[in-house]
Every structure is written in structure tokens, then in C-alpha cells.
Design a protein around this motif. Sequence first.
Motif, short mmCIF file in Angstrom:
data_model
loop_
_atom_site.label_atom_id
_atom_site.label_comp_id
_atom_site.label_asym_id
_atom_site.label_seq_id
_atom_site.Cartn_x
_atom_site.Cartn_y
_atom_site.Cartn_z
N THR A 50 11.12 26.80 31.32
CA THR A 50 13.05 27.25 31.07
C THR A 50 13.18 26.93 29.74
O THR A 50 14.49 27.09 29.25
N GLY A 51 12.49 26.40 28.97
CA GLY A 51 13.04 26.43 27.68
C GLY A 51 13.68 27.25 26.64
O GLY A 51 14.26 26.95 25.68
N HIS A 52 12.91 28.53 26.97
CA HIS A 52 13.16 29.86 26.02
C HIS A 52 14.87 30.13 26.40
O HIS A 52 15.23 31.61 25.83
N ALA A 53 15.50 30.05 27.56
CA ALA A 53 16.68 30.92 28.14
C ALA A 53 17.38 30.54 28.94
O ALA A 53 17.08 29.09 29.61
N LEU A 54 18.72 29.84 29.30
CA LEU A 54 18.80 29.99 30.39
C LEU A 54 19.74 30.44 31.65
O LEU A 54 19.54 31.98 31.24
N GLY A 55 19.71 30.13 32.47
CA GLY A 55 20.10 30.74 33.87
C GLY A 55 21.46 31.43 34.78
O GLY A 55 22.36 31.26 33.46
N TRP A 56 21.67 31.86 35.27
CA TRP A 56 22.87 32.66 34.89
C TRP A 56 23.88 31.46 35.61
O TRP A 56 25.09 31.23 34.59
N ASP A 57 23.94 30.30 35.74
CA ASP A 57 25.42 29.07 36.58
C ASP A 57 25.00 28.52 34.43
O ASP A 57 25.98 27.73 34.05
N GLU A 58 24.16 27.97 34.33
CA GLU A 58 24.27 27.40 32.98
C GLU A 58 24.06 28.52 32.14
O GLU A 58 25.31 27.05 31.06
N SER A 59 24.81 29.34 32.41
CA SER A 59 25.02 30.25 30.61
C SER A 59 26.95 29.69 30.93
O SER A 59 27.43 29.83 29.81
N VAL A 60 27.38 29.84 32.56
CA VAL A 60 28.39 29.63 32.50
C VAL A 60 29.09 28.44 32.17
O VAL A 60 29.80 28.38 30.83
N TYR A 61 28.15 27.20 31.83
CA TYR A 61 28.76 26.02 32.09
C TYR A 61 28.42 25.70 30.72
O TYR A 61 29.55 24.57 29.34
N VAL A 62 27.41 25.96 29.33
CA VAL A 62 27.56 26.38 28.33
C VAL A 62 28.39 26.47 27.08
O VAL A 62 28.88 26.11 26.03
N SER A 63 28.14 28.25 28.01
CA SER A 63 29.69 28.99 26.98
C SER A 63 30.64 28.29 26.73
O SER A 63 31.34 28.39 26.08
N GLN A 64 31.16 27.28 28.27
CA GLN A 64 32.65 26.41 27.90
C GLN A 64 32.25 25.47 26.66
O GLN A 64 33.51 25.85 26.22
#
Length: 702
Positions: A50-64
Motif C-alpha cells: 500500500t506504500g505506492h498509492a492511496l485508496g478511494w476514501d484515503e484520497s478524499v481525506y488526504v486531499s483536504q
Amino acid sequence: MENTAASAAAVLPPRPQPRQPRRYRRPAPWLGLVAIGYAVVQLAMVIPHTGHALGWDESVYVSQVDPRTPPAYFSAPRSRGVSLLVAPVVAATDSIPVLRVLLMLLSAGALYGAFRVWTRLLPPPQVALAALLFSGLWITQISGPAVMPNLWVAIGAVAAVGWFLRAPDEPNARWWLAAVLAGVTLVRTPDGGWLALPLLIGAIGVRTWRPALPALIGGPLLGAAQWIGEAYDRFGGIGGRLNVSSHVEGGMGLHFSVGAALRSLNGPQLCRPCEVPLRHPELTVWWLALPVLTLLAVHAALRDRQELRRVRVGLGRPAARPPAVPLTLLPIVCAAALALPYLLLIDYSAPRFLMPSYALLALPIAGLVFRAVRAARSPQHLAVALGVIVTLHLASQFVILDHTAKQSDTTTGRYRTAAQGLQRLGLRPPCLVTGDRALPIAYHAGCSSAQTSGNNRSTTLPSLLRRAAREPTALLLRRGQARPPSYARTWVGYPLPGTEWNAYLPPDQAREWEAAKSRQETSGKGASMGAMTTTYPTTSWAGFEAAEPTFAGYAQDRFRRYRHHVLATLRQDGSPRVTPLEVTFLSGELWLGMMPDSRKALDLRRDPRFSVQANPGPGDGLTEGDVRVSGRAVEVTDPEAVARFAEAVRPPEPFHLFRTEVTEVVHTASENGEMVLRTWRPGRPVQVVRRGSDDSPPRVEG
């Protein structure tokens, strides 16, 4: 002379030797070892996948909180606590491996701290066993380095119940209780309310717990302040946000989702709609044993309470002090409250939803294990047997973890690959991505994401088209499954290599991309365009009509003059197959209808590439020229679409229906003694090649 000294020594008693002080044996740091093991498993089995990319929900939280990317749409059910948790790391670095490692360390430390609260209430080895039972679950392990809220709710729930039970004897416990409840509510506001509810009822009903009332009220209110403020700012109030949340969740109401929860025990990580079968049922023993073990723990606690009453009235002999009933019942009640909305109020499931309940239930179950060992006739033998059982349980969880982590690797890897494909298509910030899985792909491409429908609807169609006119835009659709919406019927589709998506670009943007690619190829630097140089853009027949209306009208007229044409497909061995066929132009598409289980239909199911040659007409002069359309054929299985086609065309039923994605249209004709070849490809102007009857080289126009 007598030796009086010798006789006196014989009479006197020996001098007592000083006693050796007992050596203090420091208890083994079992809880610390569990936390270290938890971190090691994440580092060895989770982060590499999992160290190369973020999942769907993770992208939402991190992008904030990521200053390098636009924030993704934040839907009503979400809370921003996890975004605030990772904000310092994301502000300092864009490295996903660094983010994963720091979350690994933080989750292991939080696990230790939460269960450490219970070491003043229960024997430390029992607490360590509870931490092991919880941290050994595959969903707990895969959630450790993830930017997701559920693990932090679980850890906070363990700490909150522990501080609540310590509040009557320790004044500082109330402050810790308020802080933990505020953190849980900030991370996931609804879960914070469900956790505080049984504690609040207990504090009102039991006098010794009433000192915790201010913390139980103030902590959740403090944690929910941001959520409440955002509710009034974006949704018109708390009621409005709850209504929108209910709509996003599929309609909050009475939904018995226990079956969905059972089917998702061993993955997938999100089961919506939950129609998958239970994978590896032999590995579900622990989950199925949870309710049984919980009932046994309750029975043991109530039995201990009765024994204690007998001792107090002189009906039995005093024994070792049994554990207090609240230490068993309160975690179970809170676990039930946290599980209630996910089992009875929504119609889908995910293993992470019940993590808080698993964490709380681990405490009474660990107590049941220790009680069974103490009561056994042969404690050592039972302890060894239970140790073997726990080891097998952990091994089964590692099997599921390995499988699930690899699945996550595949899924998030496709997100990253698709983002790289978009960048090769010329999408650079500021840019916009919409369509299937647009949100995580847009994050990794550095673009904004927007949807005009669905749970993540964040814009209107006119607004989307206005943005598409002024900045690079891509519409993502699964290859061969979805038809572009009406607004994108004329857009040009490019396969994203290594993924299941096509990226559709507006016509002007596609022409700019094709012109840039042509310049690269002309300058001899075609290889710098990467894998995209080997892909073939596609569009609908409406896209061809919009780009070249005269050419498209002529080609369509050539097909409509005659009923039967010639279709070329590929056999299983790769050799060509040529068969007669009827074509239909309808709703801006070129359709191919075929008899059921015909050879050409089976060819197209296996390999969608095709070419269809217009009937040249009678005679041998080819005075009208020759038209050929090439592309990919996508089978249409939607009953409504098939019914509409059948109503309009009335073909013999049953039939196979294929929608074409055009990659090339070619017209060959003889004009003034020259052979003229006109070729159109999506995103490019018509190219004309004229070849005379002499030996002069062909002339290329366009």
C-alpha cells in the motif's frame, strides 16, 4: 586450666544470619510486545502493498489538507478528524511511504496507550491478550497505516470506556475521558455519539459514575463542533446534513445487514452492494465464535456476582476477588451500541465498520480465557491448548491479510497507472477528471474531480462543461461496459494502458493532443510519449459526425444504400473471418446486430476489434468508391437499451447487439485517374493520399 571460651561458645546459640531481600521481578511487558508486533506486521505485510498509492476514501481525506492537490468533494457522512491527524505529515512531504510508516508507528503507539488504560482495572496479561486478539485481526492490521477513521474510533472506544470506569476514583480520568471522546467524535461524529450514549445513560443511572457527566457531555460537543459548523455552512443545518447523509448511505432505515457483514468478513473491504459469496468460510471461526464467547463472558460475570453475594451473606467461603460486573458488561454494551447502526440501519457492509465493537469485545473475551485457565484442573495444559488456538486464529488472519493486501495493491496500483496515463494525455494542473473512479485517479494526477450524479455529486452539467472548455478535462469510463453520456458522445476516447478505463477528451483537447503527438513523431521523439503512442483513440459515430460532418454523411449514405455489408472479425487463432452483416445508424451510434451465438458474435466477445466494409454496389467499376469503418465492438446487454433498439429496428429475436467505438474511417475512390485514399481518425483531421498511375511518389494532404 580450662578453656572457658570454648565452653561458652558451645552454650551460646548460633548468631542468626541476615535474610536476603527478595529480588523484585519486573513483570513482562506483554502489552508493549503486542504493540511492537502489531507494527512489525504492518511493516512486513501491509506497507509493501500500500506504500505506492492511496485508496478511494484515503484520497478524499488526504486531499483536504494536501497543499499540492485540489480538495476532493467531502460528502455529508464524513468527518474531518483523520484529515487533521495526517495534516502535519502531508504538509511536510508528498511521500506516501513516509505517510504509511508514520501512521504505522502512531497506530501502534495508540494501541498501546488505549489498552494501557485498562491495566489499572484488569491484570496486565489479560489486557495484553485483549490487545493481541484485536490487533491480530486482518482488518486491524491493514487499517494501521491507512488514512481511515475506523481504527481510531476503535482505539478511542477502548480508551474511553477505560477512563470512564476509572473516573469515580481518579479525578484526572474525567479530563482524559473528555479528550478521548472529543477525538473520537472529531474523527467520526456519528460513532462518537453512539459511543457516548450508553456511557451517558450509565452515568445518569449509577451515582458513582455521575462525576463523569460533564466529560460525557462536553467531550462529544467539543469534537462535533466542526461537524456542526460545517452542517450549517454547507447543508443548512444538522437536520439537512443528516438527511443528505441518509441519502448518500442509501437511505438510513431498518436494514438487517447481518448477512452482508458475514459475507464481507474475509473481504472485500467494502461490500456495496453486498452480493459476493463468503470467501474461505473455514477462516471465519473467530468471527462466528464472537457472539458465543460474549454470552459466555456475560454468564461468567453474572455468576461471579452471585458468588460474591453469597460470600457477603456468609453462605460460602471467601475466594479470590472476582472481576466486577461493569468491567465485563460495559464494554459489551458499548460494542453493541457502536455496531447497531452498521447492522440494522444501512444496507451494505465493510469489515472496518465493526472494528470498534471487535476492540471492546476483546476485553471481556480475554477475561473469559483467563478465568477458564484459573478454574481448570490442569491450568498449564489448558493454557497451552488455548495458546495453540490463538496461534491458529492469528495464522488464519495472516492468510486473509496477505490476500487482501495484494488486492489493495492491485486496485490502488491501477489508480496510479491511470493517473500516469492521464498525464501522458496532457492533463496537467489545473485539470479536471470525472466519471468512474475519478476521485482517487484525479488525486494521483494532481487534478480536481467532479461528478454530476451519484453519491459524490459535486457539480452541475453546465458547470462541468464550462470547466471542460477552459482546462484539460477527462471523462473516465470502464472499457467496453459504459456508454459515454450524451454530453460526451462526441468526445474522443483513449485506452489507458494497464487499466480497465478509457479516458474521453473533448474534441478540441483531443486535436491538440494528437497534434502534439504528431509533432513528436515527426521530430523523431515519438518514444518520449510513452505507452500512449501504441493506443488507438476511439469515438462514437456522433463524434465522427461532429468532427467531419461531410465525410460522415457520405459514409453513412454509402452504408444505407444497401442492406448487406461485409464484416471482418478475428478468429480464436488470430486468422480473419469475413461474414455478411447489416448495420444500423441510431441515436448517434453505429450498431451491429447478430444472430444468437453466431461465429462473428463470439469473435467480437473474445476480441472486440472489427472492420466493416460498405457494399460496393453492382458492377466492377467502383464509381462510388469504397468505405470501411474500423474500431471496437462493445456488446450491449442492458435490457432497456436492447428493448429500445428492438422497438426501433424490429430485428429477428433473440439477437446480439454491439455498439461500435470508431477508430478509423477510410474512403477509397478513383478521381481523375488517381487513386485517392481519405483517412479519418479521432482527434485528427482527414488525411488525403493521392497516388497517380506513374511512378511519382504519393502526395499527402492534411
